[in-house]
Design an enzyme around this catalytic site. Structure first.
Site, short mmCIF file in Angstrom:
data_model
loop_
_atom_site.label_atom_id
_atom_site.label_comp_id
_atom_site.label_asym_id
_atom_site.label_seq_id
_atom_site.Cartn_x
_atom_site.Cartn_y
_atom_site.Cartn_z
N HIS A 39 91.37 -58.16 14.92
CA HIS A 39 90.02 -58.59 14.51
C HIS A 39 89.57 -59.90 15.18
O HIS A 39 88.38 -60.21 15.16
CB HIS A 39 89.95 -58.79 13.00
N ARG A 168 97.60 -51.43 -0.64
CA ARG A 168 96.80 -52.20 -1.61
C ARG A 168 95.36 -52.36 -1.18
O ARG A 168 94.47 -52.50 -2.01
CB ARG A 168 97.41 -53.59 -1.78
ZN LIG Z 1 93.81 -53.35 8.74
#
Ligand SMILES: [Zn+2]
Length: 377
Positions: A39, A168
């Site tokens: 990212h 999660r």
């Molecule tokens: Zn991820």
């Protein structure tokens, strides 16, 4: 901040080491389960990622290879890598991810690249509940078409484990076998491959996943029964390597998958076979940057590379575990190390020398809840 820079350094070194070993022909496969921080942008940290080691690895490989393929099976879109190479035909990025009201909000199938990079960004947007069969159904034909058309000299494979069942933050339903089928298929092409980690927030399954995938990459069969270790209790109640899917609904119908796949395969058909011409890219292991990439690195799209125009990101989706100041800070300002994407340590190993998923074991300082998860305390 110092610790962060030291970490950056470790990422950079382990990463460049892996890519350099591939470039020098010293290894067929290099693994860095501590990497895969897909990212991070040129001047913006995002989604737990400070330095985009995927981009740095690809840049290193471009010094030797005319074309590099990046594949991303993390549940989140590989936005930082796509952005870095959106306008070049020397890197194909291909991401399979949850799309629709989900971090980072990008990765529509229509985002196919721009200019010379047209049709070299492939995005497969998926709904929740993705299971092994559906994943195999879309992964193999898309990757096969890319291999046939793009003909990469090397591959970078980001294996984020948040696409596993029971994650999660994730909402897919893949087992280790489904997830690793991507690794197995990519390996079958026999290209120099840099394998990276990524997300993964149910730590016992991250450890399971990357252990199993290390064994797949090394052609080493390992038993389902887990050997005793200091962390044995985390893997109860069954103490097995493999995990079962849940009974969640798969919202990806065959019609939907076929439809998207048809559009992506059509885009790939428009790509010239083995695009680009042979270019001198730069000496391997040197600091010289591949020519077609230098404009990007030198901030060719803006005057000051340390400043980033974030206006266009105002409506970007927030990461489900993003940290906030004030009352939105659900972690109460305490240590959140254990929330990092399975990156407790940086492990880099060429195939044959280990690898291992030791970076994913629970760290000290947290507590463990009833089902074995480490809680953010
Ligand atoms: Zn991820």
């Amino acid at each position: 901040m110092l610790a962060e820079f030291e970490n950056c350094d470790i990422y950079h070194l382990s990463l460049a080491g892996g890519a350099a070993r591939l470039n020098d022909g010293l290894a067929d496969i290099a693994i860095n389960w501590g990497g895969g921080l897909h990212h991070a942008k040129k001047s913006e940290a995002s989604g737990f990622c400070y330095v985009n080691d995927c981009v740095l690895g690809i840049l290193e490989l471009l010094k030797v290879h005319q074309r590099v393929l990046y594949i991303d099976i993390d549940i989140h879109h590989g936005d930082g890598v796509e952005e870095a190479f959106y306008t070049t035909d020397r890197v194909m990025t291909c991401s399979f991810h949850k799309y629709g009201d989900y971090f980072p909000g990008t990765g529509d199938w229509r985002d196919l690249g721009y200019g010379p990079g047209k049709n070299t960004s492939i995005n497969f947007p998926l709904r929740e509940g993705m299971d092994d069969d559906s994943f195999r159904y879309v992964f193999k034909p898309v990757i096969q078409a890319i291999m046939d058309r793009f003909r990469p000299g090397a591959v970078v494979l980001q294996c984020g484990a948040d696409s596993l069942t029971g994650d999660r933050l994730g909402c897919f339903n893949l087992t280790l076998r489904g997830h690793a089928s991507a690794v197995e298929f990519v390996k079958s092409f026999g290209l120099p491959t840099l394998v990276l980690g990524g997300g993964g927030y149910t730590m016992r399954n991250v450890a399971r996943c990357w252990t199993y995938e290390t064994s797949v990459l090394l052609d080493n069969k390992i038993p389902d029964e887990l050997p005793y270790s200091d962390y044995f209790e985390y893997f109860g109640p069954d103490y097995r390597l493999h995990i079962a899917p849940s009974n969640m609904e798969n919202k990806n119908s065959r019609t939907y998958l076929e439809n998207v796949m048809g559009k992506l395969l059509a885009a790939l058909k428009e790509l010239p076979i083995a695009p680009g011409v042979q270019v001198q890219t730069g000496a391997a292991s040197s600091d010289q940057t591949p020519r077609t990439i230098s404009a990007f690195l030198e901030g060719g799209d803006q005057a000051d590379p340390d400043k980033r125009d974030v206006e266009g990101h105002a409506d970007a989706k927030e990461h489900a575990a993003e940290l906030y100041d004030g009352e939105k800070d659900v972690y109460d300002g305490q240590d959140t190390d254990s929330g990092a994407p399975g990156n407790a340590g940086s492990v880099q190993a060429a195939a044959g020398s280990g690898g291992g998923a030791s970076s994913a074991v629970p760290m000290e300082g947290g507590t463990t809840d009833a089902d074995g998860d480490q809680e953010l305390s």
